[in-house]
Design an enzyme around this catalytic site. Structure first.
Site, PDB file in Angstrom:
ATOM      1  N   GLN A  79      52.424 -19.324  47.809  1.00 14.77           N
ATOM      2  CA  GLN A  79      53.733 -18.710  48.084  1.00 14.77           C
ATOM      3  C   GLN A  79      54.733 -18.952  46.950  1.00 14.77           C
ATOM      4  O   GLN A  79      55.663 -18.178  46.755  1.00 14.77           O
ATOM      5  CB  GLN A  79      54.327 -19.264  49.401  1.00 14.77           C
ATOM      6  CG  GLN A  79      53.615 -18.821  50.647  1.00 14.77           C
ATOM      7  CD  GLN A  79      52.603 -19.859  51.099  1.00 14.77           C
ATOM      8  OE1 GLN A  79      51.984 -20.531  50.278  1.00 14.77           O
ATOM      9  NE2 GLN A  79      52.411 -20.005  52.401  1.00 14.77           N
TER      10      GLN A  79
ATOM     11  N   ASP B  50      60.051 -26.477  57.922  1.00 15.82           N
ATOM     12  CA  ASP B  50      59.644 -25.677  59.078  1.00 15.82           C
ATOM     13  C   ASP B  50      60.022 -26.354  60.385  1.00 15.82           C
ATOM     14  O   ASP B  50      60.073 -25.714  61.430  1.00 15.82           O
ATOM     15  CB  ASP B  50      58.129 -25.441  59.024  1.00 15.82           C
ATOM     16  CG  ASP B  50      57.772 -24.669  57.770  1.00 15.82           C
ATOM     17  OD1 ASP B  50      57.759 -23.434  57.812  1.00 15.82           O
ATOM     18  OD2 ASP B  50      57.560 -25.319  56.716  1.00 15.82           O
TER      19      ASP B  50
ATOM     20  N   LYS C  24      55.700 -27.221  53.970  1.00 17.10           N
ATOM     21  CA  LYS C  24      54.422 -26.765  53.421  1.00 17.10           C
ATOM     22  C   LYS C  24      53.623 -27.916  52.803  1.00 17.10           C
ATOM     23  O   LYS C  24      54.204 -28.783  52.152  1.00 17.10           O
ATOM     24  CB  LYS C  24      54.698 -25.668  52.388  1.00 17.10           C
ATOM     25  CG  LYS C  24      53.493 -25.037  51.747  1.00 17.10           C
ATOM     26  CD  LYS C  24      52.465 -24.510  52.730  1.00 17.10           C
ATOM     27  CE  LYS C  24      53.007 -23.490  53.678  1.00 17.10           C
ATOM     28  NZ  LYS C  24      52.074 -23.183  54.806  1.00 17.10           N
TER      29      LYS C  24
HETATM   30  O1  MRU Z   1      53.086 -20.904  55.861  1.00 15.78           O
HETATM   31  P1  MRU Z   1      54.443 -20.369  55.538  1.00 15.78           P
HETATM   32  O2  MRU Z   1      54.515 -19.590  54.273  1.00 15.78           O
HETATM   33  O3  MRU Z   1      55.086 -19.668  56.710  1.00 15.78           O
HETATM   34  O4  MRU Z   1      55.212 -21.717  55.319  1.00 15.78           O
HETATM   35  C1  MRU Z   1      56.526 -21.864  55.523  1.00 15.78           C
HETATM   36  C2  MRU Z   1      57.152 -22.056  54.235  1.00 15.78           C
HETATM   37  O5  MRU Z   1      57.390 -21.092  53.556  1.00 15.78           O
HETATM   38  C3  MRU Z   1      57.484 -23.364  53.729  1.00 15.78           C
HETATM   39  O6  MRU Z   1      56.975 -24.427  54.394  1.00 15.78           O
HETATM   40  C4  MRU Z   1      58.959 -23.427  53.426  1.00 15.78           C
HETATM   41  O7  MRU Z   1      59.158 -24.395  52.500  1.00 15.78           O
HETATM   42  C5  MRU Z   1      59.788 -23.687  54.639  1.00 15.78           C
HETATM   43  S1  MRU Z   1      60.082 -22.261  55.531  1.00 15.78           S
HETATM   44  C6  MRU Z   1      61.697 -21.983  55.128  1.00 15.78           C
END
Ligand code: MRU
Length: 377
Positions: free
Chosen positions: A205, A246, A258
């Site tokens: 990402q 998250d 993440k």
């Molecule tokens: O698996 P994802 O892409 O939905 O993961 C979430 C994220 O993009 C990250 O963990 C991010 O740093 C926090 S979400 C604002």
């Protein structure tokens, strides 16, 4: 935010609702940065599928999608029987909640929608209230991100070198983003700085989404391999880390984000580099008492064993009909399996501060500040 595709610039939100078609409109994030496309989910099951399959991802964005998905499910109900309607809403809620487990924003967003619906006395009134509350959540998400930008911009000095992990940018929210909000605000103040985007394997990402966003915003940046941050920190090439979350525990200050975030926080501590986490209020979990209670999504091993990308070989003189096509390539040894936890938990002692819409706090101060941070008993 503004998106420029083939020379045309337009304003987009990551998540929107089309009331005429009872459809949720999403940026198809799996195609970025190679193709920019808007898709519409026609019913709440498709909306849950879009969250599960990561058409839309990022805590705030899936929060808003779930809120709209619940309203979409409510609006699709035919009849006047409130008891049947409530059973239907519970089923819609459960399906949307199960789409992805780690981020708390979808649960907080849908709880807000359900609470707002209670003021209605008929099915029609509750349907209307559901859509209004989902729209309110989306609007608040944007307002929170803008406020994070105002508080966080002061952390970025002219000439700073900033590391970020994954994508906590506007694609992860309805607009603006959290980790990127201070960057966008600092840019608006005329500050010059450089961002290192962790590639963020296995789904990349950082390399795909954050890098695309920063390029769209004309912020100087470079993608680094996930293993490169320690080296750059040791050589004095990183002076600030800002990430998203998250799920952040209001009682303990632990931060789920993440996979790989914890490693970066340990490295930042080792090198005396400030490590900040930027969150809207919908990311706070006031219930859980330990980070070990956070459900950590285990994802398919194919993400670790290979990678998605587009076929590109501009040097090749041979015309390749596959050029530009999105495809999966196997990288790993064909007989090996993999383990793929999607998130990790960073303890509060590694975190310098949590940037929230109401100010910057140490992780352990969240509980003391709970009234200001939207805690309801
Ligand atoms: O698996 P994802 O892409 O939905 O993961 C979430 C994220 O993009 C990250 O963990 C991010 O740093 C926090 S979400 C604002």
């Amino acid at each position: 935010m503004n998106v420029t595709v083939r020379g045309r610039t337009r304003q987009y939100r990551t998540v929107a609702f089309d009331p005429t078609r009872n459809a949720v409109r999403l940026i198809e994030q799996r195609l970025l940065p190679h193709e920019f496309k808007i898709v519409a989910t026609k019913n709440f099951r498709e909306t849950a599928g879009a969250i599960h399959d990561m058409v839309v991802r990022g805590a705030g964005a899936i929060g808003a999608t779930a809120a709209y998905g619940l309203a979409q499910g409510a609006l699709a109900f035919r009849g006047h029987d409130l008891r049947k309607f409530h059973r239907h809403i519970e089923a819609v809620y459960r399906i949307l909640k199960a789409a992805r487990p780690t981020a708390v924003d979808p649960v907080n967003a849908m709880n807000g929608v359900r609470a707002a619906m209670r003021a209605g006395e008929t099915v029609e009134e509750q349907q209307r209230l559901a859509l209004a509350a989902a729209g309110e959540f989306a609007g608040e998400d944007v307002a929170h991100c803008e406020a994070i930008g105002r508080h966080g911009a002061k952390l970025i000095r002219h000439g700073a070198k900033i590391l970020t992990h994954c994508n906590a940018g506007w694609l992860a929210f309805v607009d603006v983003g959290t980790a990127t909000a201070p960057m966008y605000a600092a840019q608006a103040q005329g500050k010059k700085f450089h961002v290192f985007c962790d590639e963020t394997r296995p789904r990349s990402q950082g390399a795909t989404l954050t890098a695309w966003e920063l390029a769209q915003q004309k912020i100087p940046h470079q993608i680094i391999a996930d293993n490169a941050a320690g080296h750059l920190m040791q050589r004095g090439e990183i002076d600030l880390v800002i990430v998203g979350s998250d799920r952040t525990l209001g009682r303990t200050g632990e931060v789920a984000n993440k996979i790989g975030t914890y490693t970066k926080a340990v490295l930042a501590k080792r090198h005396g580099i400030p490590f900040y986490v930027a969150i809207p209020l919908s990311t706070i979990d006031w219930q859980l008492k330990s980070g070990f209670g956070i459900p950590i999504e285990e994802r398919h091993e194919s993400e670790v064993l290979g990678a998605w990308g587009v076929i590109s070989n501009p040097q090749s003189a041979i015309r390749n009909p596959q050029l530009g096509r999105r495809t999966y390539v196997r990288v790993a040894n064909p007989t090996s399996g993999a383990r793929n936890p999607g998130f990790d938990v960073t303890p509060p002692e590694l975190i310098t501060g949590i940037i929230t819409p109401v100010g910057i706090f140490t992780p352990r101060a969240l509980w003391r500040q709970r009234q200001r941070l939207g805690y309801v008993d």
